[in-house]
Design a protein around this motif. Sequence first.
Motif, short mmCIF file in Angstrom:
data_model
loop_
_atom_site.label_atom_id
_atom_site.label_comp_id
_atom_site.label_asym_id
_atom_site.label_seq_id
_atom_site.Cartn_x
_atom_site.Cartn_y
_atom_site.Cartn_z
N PHE A 1 -6.24 8.61 -99.00
CA PHE A 1 -5.79 9.25 -97.76
C PHE A 1 -4.92 10.46 -98.06
N SER A 2 -3.99 10.34 -98.99
CA SER A 2 -3.11 11.46 -99.33
C SER A 2 -3.91 12.64 -99.88
N LEU A 3 -4.96 12.35 -100.62
CA LEU A 3 -5.80 13.42 -101.17
C LEU A 3 -6.55 14.14 -100.05
N LEU A 4 -7.06 13.40 -99.08
CA LEU A 4 -7.77 14.02 -97.96
C LEU A 4 -6.81 14.84 -97.09
N VAL A 5 -5.60 14.36 -96.93
CA VAL A 5 -4.59 15.14 -96.21
C VAL A 5 -4.30 16.44 -96.96
N LYS A 6 -4.24 16.36 -98.28
CA LYS A 6 -4.03 17.56 -99.10
C LYS A 6 -5.19 18.54 -98.90
N MET A 7 -6.41 18.02 -98.82
CA MET A 7 -7.56 18.87 -98.56
C MET A 7 -7.45 19.54 -97.19
N HIS B 1 -5.14 4.74 -90.25
CA HIS B 1 -5.69 5.84 -91.02
C HIS B 1 -7.13 5.51 -91.41
N PRO B 2 -7.98 6.53 -91.57
CA PRO B 2 -9.38 6.25 -91.91
C PRO B 2 -9.54 5.52 -93.24
N ARG C 1 -3.32 13.43 -90.34
CA ARG C 1 -2.10 13.00 -91.03
C ARG C 1 -1.33 11.96 -90.22
N THR C 2 -1.20 12.19 -88.93
CA THR C 2 -0.32 11.37 -88.08
C THR C 2 -1.06 10.33 -87.25
N GLY C 3 -2.38 10.47 -87.13
CA GLY C 3 -3.13 9.58 -86.26
C GLY C 3 -2.89 9.84 -84.79
N ASP C 4 -2.45 11.05 -84.46
CA ASP C 4 -2.13 11.40 -83.07
C ASP C 4 -3.43 11.62 -82.29
N ILE C 5 -3.75 10.70 -81.41
CA ILE C 5 -5.02 10.76 -80.68
C ILE C 5 -5.04 11.91 -79.67
N ILE C 6 -3.89 12.27 -79.13
CA ILE C 6 -3.83 13.36 -78.16
C ILE C 6 -4.15 14.69 -78.83
#
Length: 215
Positions: free
Chosen positions: A118-124, A111-112, A35-40
């Motif tokens: 993207f929103s749908l994959l986040v929902k998944m 984001h990928p 969701r956030t792209g947080d690499i850590i």
Amino acid sequence: MRDIFHSELTQLERNLESMASQVHTAMKRAASALRTGDIIVAEQVIDADERINELQRDIDDLCVMLLARQQPVAGDLRHVISALRMAQTLERQGDLARHVAAIARGRYPEHPVPDPLFSLLVKMSDAAVETSASVSRLIEEKDIDLARAISDNDDILDELQRQSFDLIINPELNLSRQQVIDAVLLARFLERFGDHATSVARRVTFLVLGSTEER
């Protein structure tokens, strides 16, 4: 001797509960990284997968030892075999969470895929997090109603995967080849995560009732 056996069964159960909890944490962090792209956070998921693998090996070793030394029968045998198979399934769920995190990390800082895909994959991924929380609670509580709910809710991830494919082939999104690959893989990883949750639910049903229930 019997007291030792029950103590070892208790340890087996604790290891399984710990593994389910760690898988839930992994999926929760993987969803956050996506969701956030947080690499850590993504790297935390990838690094933590080895601990899940170690727990699975510990459970395997304990189950083999119990089978060889104690030769359990009836309910005790069902307990050991169920734990052995659930640990294998949880390990696969940990791998799937790692795969999701790896895609999020690999596309940093972007984001990928674009919206609305993207929103749908986040929902998944959010649905997978909820499922993993339910599985963790199921292994601890052995609630048959919860097991049924987990199996029923798998349809949600299946439907979201179908919707993702509709978007992937939509020419208006104009996805690159890499974006198509990422989207297909993410949807597949998350859908399979749900399938494995259903497998755990059926194993718990077998453990409690001595048989599985047809959906």
